[in-house]
Design an enzyme around this catalytic site. Structure first.
Site, PDB file in Angstrom:
ATOM      1  N   HIS A   1      10.905   1.489 -13.910  1.00 40.45           N
ATOM      2  CA  HIS A   1      10.153   1.751 -15.139  1.00 40.45           C
ATOM      3  C   HIS A   1      11.224   1.997 -16.197  1.00 40.45           C
ATOM      4  O   HIS A   1      11.711   3.128 -16.338  1.00 40.45           O
ATOM      5  CB  HIS A   1       9.254   2.980 -14.999  1.00 40.45           C
TER       6      HIS A   1
ATOM      7  N   ARG B   1       5.147  14.363 -14.540  1.00 41.19           N
ATOM      8  CA  ARG B   1       4.312  13.272 -15.027  1.00 41.19           C
ATOM      9  C   ARG B   1       3.808  13.543 -16.440  1.00 41.19           C
ATOM     10  O   ARG B   1       3.676  12.621 -17.249  1.00 41.19           O
ATOM     11  CB  ARG B   1       3.148  13.061 -14.057  1.00 41.19           C
TER      12      ARG B   1
ATOM     13  N   HIS C   1      -1.524  -0.194  -9.887  1.00 46.63           N
ATOM     14  CA  HIS C   1      -0.684   0.978 -10.144  1.00 46.63           C
ATOM     15  C   HIS C   1      -0.683   1.932  -8.965  1.00 46.63           C
ATOM     16  O   HIS C   1       0.373   2.327  -8.464  1.00 46.63           O
ATOM     17  CB  HIS C   1      -1.095   1.725 -11.418  1.00 46.63           C
TER      18      HIS C   1
ATOM     19  N   ARG D   1      -5.058   5.995  -7.245  1.00 47.20           N
ATOM     20  CA  ARG D   1      -5.624   6.888  -8.265  1.00 47.20           C
ATOM     21  C   ARG D   1      -6.144   6.091  -9.458  1.00 47.20           C
ATOM     22  O   ARG D   1      -7.153   6.446 -10.068  1.00 47.20           O
ATOM     23  CB  ARG D   1      -4.550   7.851  -8.819  1.00 47.20           C
TER      24      ARG D   1
ATOM     25  N   HIS E   1       2.236   1.422  -5.979  1.00 47.87           N
ATOM     26  CA  HIS E   1       2.688   2.753  -5.562  1.00 47.87           C
ATOM     27  C   HIS E   1       1.811   3.202  -4.398  1.00 47.87           C
ATOM     28  O   HIS E   1       0.574   3.199  -4.533  1.00 47.87           O
ATOM     29  CB  HIS E   1       2.519   3.765  -6.696  1.00 47.87           C
TER      30      HIS E   1
ATOM     31  N   GLU F   1       3.081   8.349  -2.462  1.00 53.07           N
ATOM     32  CA  GLU F   1       4.318   8.996  -2.916  1.00 53.07           C
ATOM     33  C   GLU F   1       4.232  10.507  -2.711  1.00 53.07           C
ATOM     34  O   GLU F   1       5.221  11.151  -2.408  1.00 53.07           O
ATOM     35  CB  GLU F   1       4.544   8.677  -4.404  1.00 53.07           C
TER      36      GLU F   1
ATOM     37  N   HIS G   1       7.563   3.358  -2.436  1.00 52.53           N
ATOM     38  CA  HIS G   1       7.700   4.700  -1.840  1.00 52.53           C
ATOM     39  C   HIS G   1       7.250   4.715  -0.384  1.00 52.53           C
ATOM     40  O   HIS G   1       8.067   4.816   0.504  1.00 52.53           O
ATOM     41  CB  HIS G   1       6.957   5.795  -2.632  1.00 52.53           C
TER      42      HIS G   1
ATOM     43  N   ASP H   1      13.638   3.074 -10.029  1.00 46.12           N
ATOM     44  CA  ASP H   1      12.377   3.727 -10.387  1.00 46.12           C
ATOM     45  C   ASP H   1      12.464   4.511 -11.697  1.00 46.12           C
ATOM     46  O   ASP H   1      12.396   3.937 -12.777  1.00 46.12           O
ATOM     47  CB  ASP H   1      11.946   4.610  -9.211  1.00 46.12           C
TER      48      ASP H   1
END
Lengths: 397, 397
Positions: B58, B79, B183, B186, B208, B211, B245, B294
């Site tokens: 990212h 986050r 993504h 979630r 992802h 993680e 991850h 990452d």
């Protein structure tokens, strides 16, 4: 009198200071002035730190780098390769390897090394490692290790008194402190520990402590006590004591180490599959922390310092157990104190003039904001970011 | 035709080869000859590798470096800081940050980056990151991420079809592949996952996965399935899939990922207190491995590669779970394959001419023996040891 003007310098606080004038008189810092302009002083851009202390080193193990990464095994199989190397050394090869190793340290910002020295022969290995550090220009604390049981011939003294005789033949010098070491509870029995601890007195006394679970199991089986308890009963655990690793501790062990220093060696502890020690609990109990490159798997004091925090993140799921300035303190003032140099590792009037100037221009550190300079340094700098190193008022790199 | 003679080159085997002649014709390797003399070829001293693949990036998070290391918290508090940065970006600032980040990657030997891209606005953020990689001269696989629930406004598409419309508007180019990303469980519901997986078809599809433990708990609570199970049921887990991850897996999850790639991001996983994933069990089950920088806490592919092994040593007490050549394979051929470039990351006739020349002269690597060159490289090299980087037949550094 040398005048240095630091764009940014760390004086031991939570933030780095901008615009710091340092006056150096021979080997000492004469004055430190914050909020100063450069005037006619020599300008140091980037971030200037006190000298870094590498508290736990076995210099000769630099020759194992890379070569021990073939095949599967454990700490114990690695140790066999280390014995083989140690048995092959003489003072000339020891000097050559140690000199290269200390040069790598100097380039990484190390101004003082704690050489935990247990290869006592053949010949005068002590003078070989002392000469290597002197040749590079860094300070040394030679921690002469008592090693009585196990290992190979060249490690062992006949008894603790024979050890004391050799250690007593070594003398301090302006660039050298002599300290004592109990190799480990495997190598030194409780009565001999007591002899070493008494000899040490006010000198630094170091010991490998609870690096591997098996060490604890064997100690409990033989003595009914943990290694830390055994060292405590031998009178070793005072303010001059440094426990190396301290990875596998009981809560009682943590309390016993409250007044001592614990030297973590995270890059070695991950290389040798030792595990993750309770650094935060030790701090909370009152222990000081320090770091060492130990087996020389790599030599990067920034990586050692951040790994104290980052390895605990892996173990706990929590971020921010150790703020950057505490990690830097472990790598500087606390480390120097554990090596018997309480007047080094700090930028203040009267301290030894040991300085490390770090570039903030590399791709790793560019964009560093002054308010977060310590965090950027500790968590993202690499040894090659060290630009210049001063030891006792003299630039050595 | 360019002729390069490598003192030492890694051709994918357990050992590096001495004396390797590589002929490059435009953007491809035309021939590889071992045991060759230098003749009139350009000499590359040190060790030459295929290009390194940074499979999970990212880029914009490079701007968080250092700044997120203040105070205590967790992945979840980190986050919030990341959201705040993302919400402040526009295409110009995105380009500037990404360009600096990709330049740092290039200097570290990265010839191809997998940009897991979920900041979709304001403006054309896709073209900003594509232009940044192109400006630096590295290849990119843009993994356009479907993000429907949570996060901030600029992450979200109205639904999976709106996502597919945007992704469908992006085109491959000689230096660019377009891939898809879910993504996370979630951010994307099962029906939408299916739409993304179908759209992806033969393209790379990344997500992802597991993680943080809380991600698993919430997924089990809502769906009665682990994230990996959910992705499997959505038809995502084929050979083009890469799980990012994969830290907290059940044994059944490990089996489900057998045909896929798992991209570990160890320097981020330690920074974000994620934990240590089951890399060896994944390999044993048949999964391919890759690495990524990452969050850009640091950018050092050697550190990512060795940390796969070293973190597992911390977790298991065993050394040598992953031999050096397997770790290098993750950082090169397996990584490139996971990004849709199966003809990169290998030094062989017909492959893309992406090369990384590493100096063995630094203090970190001096003394490297040819027979242990891969071990020295993987376990002791640092990004600054990268000397020159070629992408598609052109030296970019």
């Amino acid at each position: 009198m040398t005048k240095l003007w630091c764009e940014l310098a760390w004086l031991g606080d939570e933030r780095a200071e901008q615009g710091v004038l340092i006056e150096v008189d021979r080997d000492r810092i004469a004055s430190v002035t914050t909020g100063a302009g450069p005037g006619d002083a020599e300008r140091l851009s980037g971030l200037t730190l006190p000298g870094l202390a590498n508290v736990h080193s076995h210099a000769f193990q630099r020759a194992l780098r890379g070569r021990t990464q073939v095949g599967t095994g454990s700490f114990w199989t690695w140790r066999e390769q280390m014995y083989e190397l140690a048995a092959s050394l003489n003072p000339d090869t020891m000097f050559a390897i140690a000199r290269a190793c200390f040069e790598e340290m100097a380039l990484a910002g190390v101004t003082c090394v704690g050489e935990f020295h247990y290869v006592h022969g053949p010949g005068d290995m002590e003078q070989a490692v002392i000469a290597a550090a002197r040749d590079v220009g860094i300070r040394m604390t030679l921690l002469d290790a008592c090693y009585l049981h196990g290992g190979i011939d060249s490690f062992r003294d006949a008894d603790a008194h024979a050890w004391a005789e050799r250690a007593g033949g070594l003398s301090d010098a302006p660039d050298l402190r002599i300290g004592a070491a109990i190799h480990s509870v495997r190598a030194v029995d409780p009565d001999s520990m007591r002899v070493v601890a008494e000899w040490a007195g006010e000198r630094p006394l170091h010991a490998h402590v609870s690096e591997q679970p098996r060490e604890n199991e064997e100690c409990l089986e033989r003595h009914g006590r943990t290694p830390t308890q055994l060292l405590a009963e031998a009178g070793a655990l005072d303010g001059n004591f440094t426990a190396i690793h301290a990875t596998h501790l009981t809560p009682e062990d943590v309390d016993l180490l409250a007044g001592a220093t614990v030297c973590l060696c995270p890059t070695t502890e991950r290389d040798l599959a030792d595990g993750i020690g309770p650094a935060r609990r030790l701090r909370d109990a009152g222990a000081r922390l320090a770091v060492g490159s130990d087996s020389q798997a790599m030599i990067d004091i920034f990586e050692e310092a951040r790994a104290i925090e980052l390895d605990e993140r892996l173990a706990t799921g929590t971020r921010g157990l150790h703020p950057a300035h505490e990690l830097l303190s472990a790598a500087t003032a606390e480390g120097h104190a554990a090596l018997g140099w309480p007047d080094a590792g700090r930028i203040e009037a009267g301290a030894l003039a040991d300085l490390v100037n770090v570039s903030l221009d590399s791709v790793r550190l560019r964009g560093t904001e002054p308010d977060f300079a310590l965090e950027s340094l500790v968590f993202a700098a690499s040894a090659p970011d060290v630009r210049r190193v001063m030891v006792g008022g003299r630039w050595i790199t």
